[in-house]
Write a protein that holds these residues in place. Structure first.
Motif, PDB file in Angstrom:
ATOM      1  N   PHE A 139      -8.256   3.986  -4.017  1.00 28.64           N
ATOM      2  CA  PHE A 139      -6.898   3.326  -3.526  1.00 28.64           C
ATOM      3  C   PHE A 139      -6.898   2.032  -4.378  1.00 28.64           C
ATOM      4  O   PHE A 139      -5.934   1.647  -4.892  1.00 28.64           O
ATOM      5  CB  PHE A 139      -6.434   3.426  -2.457  1.00 28.64           C
ATOM      6  N   ALA A 147       1.326   4.375  -2.831  1.00 27.57           N
ATOM      7  CA  ALA A 147       1.127   5.734  -2.651  1.00 27.57           C
ATOM      8  C   ALA A 147       2.465   6.304  -2.994  1.00 27.57           C
ATOM      9  O   ALA A 147       2.282   7.486  -3.602  1.00 27.57           O
ATOM     10  CB  ALA A 147       0.934   5.973  -1.095  1.00 27.57           C
ATOM     11  N   ASP A 165       0.839  -1.199  -0.078  1.00 26.07           N
ATOM     12  CA  ASP A 165      -0.278  -0.117   0.026  1.00 26.07           C
ATOM     13  C   ASP A 165       0.909   1.335   0.000  1.00 26.07           C
ATOM     14  O   ASP A 165       0.658   2.117  -0.699  1.00 26.07           O
ATOM     15  CB  ASP A 165      -1.013  -0.019   1.302  1.00 26.07           C
ATOM     16  N   PHE A 184      -3.973   8.823   1.508  1.00 23.87           N
ATOM     17  CA  PHE A 184      -3.706   9.043   0.342  1.00 23.87           C
ATOM     18  C   PHE A 184      -4.958   9.740  -0.402  1.00 23.87           C
ATOM     19  O   PHE A 184      -4.789  10.851  -1.037  1.00 23.87           O
ATOM     20  CB  PHE A 184      -3.299   7.946  -0.777  1.00 23.87           C
ATOM     21  N   THR A 201       2.059   9.211  -5.903  1.00 26.48           N
ATOM     22  CA  THR A 201       2.335  10.463  -5.982  1.00 26.48           C
ATOM     23  C   THR A 201       3.438  11.166  -6.813  1.00 26.48           C
ATOM     24  O   THR A 201       3.410  12.197  -7.142  1.00 26.48           O
ATOM     25  CB  THR A 201       3.114  10.617  -4.322  1.00 26.48           C
ATOM     26  N   VAL A 243      -3.315   3.739   4.531  1.00 24.99           N
ATOM     27  CA  VAL A 243      -2.685   4.267   3.499  1.00 24.99           C
ATOM     28  C   VAL A 243      -3.897   4.870   2.350  1.00 24.99           C
ATOM     29  O   VAL A 243      -3.926   6.130   1.992  1.00 24.99           O
ATOM     30  CB  VAL A 243      -1.989   3.586   2.599  1.00 24.99           C
ATOM     31  N   LEU A 261       1.248  11.164   5.497  1.00 23.18           N
ATOM     32  CA  LEU A 261       2.039  11.841   4.409  1.00 23.18           C
ATOM     33  C   LEU A 261       2.407  12.898   4.302  1.00 23.18           C
ATOM     34  O   LEU A 261       1.434  13.996   4.451  1.00 23.18           O
ATOM     35  CB  LEU A 261       0.790  11.429   3.221  1.00 23.18           C
TER      36      LEU A 261
END
Length: 251
Positions: free
Chosen positions: A235, A25, A21, A187, A29, A183, A109
């Protein structure tokens, strides 16, 4: 990494799904250009009190990070920066402080994404509810107005205390930090925060008055966002896309 090595990572129970996971991310990103050089960092708690967490290795570009690259560190271990695989200094400072002081922030994050950083550079870094995306963050953001340099030692502790029980911190003169229970939640928050900041900055650029929602409608909309659960769906689809396009992120 070989198929055998991937199987070993998975079978050993070394937080494999959490690693996948978080690697996803990082990759997304980078794909969305919300990263900056090798300076940003994400973490994910893997034990009950949040003190042990996965973090990106020092100096590795988000677009290359794999599940096996993530390092496992302990927020309460003062020797962390003396170890051979020590993380980047500000990553240890900021994420270590947050995981020590805010155990509810399972995933953290931190990014210098373009529009969120522009927002953090304004004298007024709040996000008025001018559409349903910006309304998602109504009364749900803390703005840090006391930037004191890189997130090391006292500065990192200060930032962690300002966050409090909020899930989003606009770090004045710096960037943005979001948290979540996992996550996927974190995210999705980071993604919509950047989209919201882009909408707001673009609206400011027109020079026209903003059409701001009432507090009542903004709060109603924020609560509807919290109840929809779309972040998990979002996600899950991102993982499926990477499974097709760049499956090495799982290795």
């Amino acid at each position: 990494m070989s198929v055998t090595a991937v199987k070993s990572l998975r079978d050993n129970g070394a937080h494999y799904e959490e690693r996948v996971d978080l690697a996803c991310a990082f990759r997304w990103t980078a794909k969305l250009n919300m990263h900056e050089s090798v300076a940003n960092h994400f973490s994910l708690a893997v034990n009950d009190d949040g003190s042990q967490f996965l973090l990106n290795p020092n100096g590795m570009h988000f677009s290359r990070i794999r599940a096996s690259d993530l390092i496992l560190i302990d927020a309460n271990d003062p020797t962390t920066m003396d170890q051979p695989n020590a993380p980047e200094r500000t990553a240890w400072g900021l994420h270590g402080a947050i995981h020590r002081n805010s155990p509810q922030a399972r995933c953290v994050l931190h990014a210098h994404s373009k529009y969120a950083t522009v927002l953090a550079s304004l004298a007024d870094s709040t996000i008025p509810p001018i559409d349903q995306n910006t309304a998602r963050f109504f009364n749900r953001i803390v703005v840090d107005n006391g930037y004191g340099g890189l997130a090391l030692d006292d500065e990192a502790e200060r930032c962690s205390k300002i966050l409090g029980d909020k899930k989003v911190m606009v770090m004045g003169n710096h960037g943005v930090l979001v948290t979540g229970e996992n996550v996927a939640e974190a995210f999705d928050c980071l993604y919509y925060l950047e989209r919201s900041a882009e909408t707001l900055i673009t609206a400011y650029m027109t020079g026209q008055p903003l059409r701001v929602l009432s507090d009542e409608i903004a709060e109603k909309t924020a609560q509807q966002w919290e109840a929809d659960g779309l972040g998990q769906n979002h996600f899950r689809e991102l993982r499926k896309i990477l499974d097709d396009e760049a499956p090495d992120y799982r290795s």
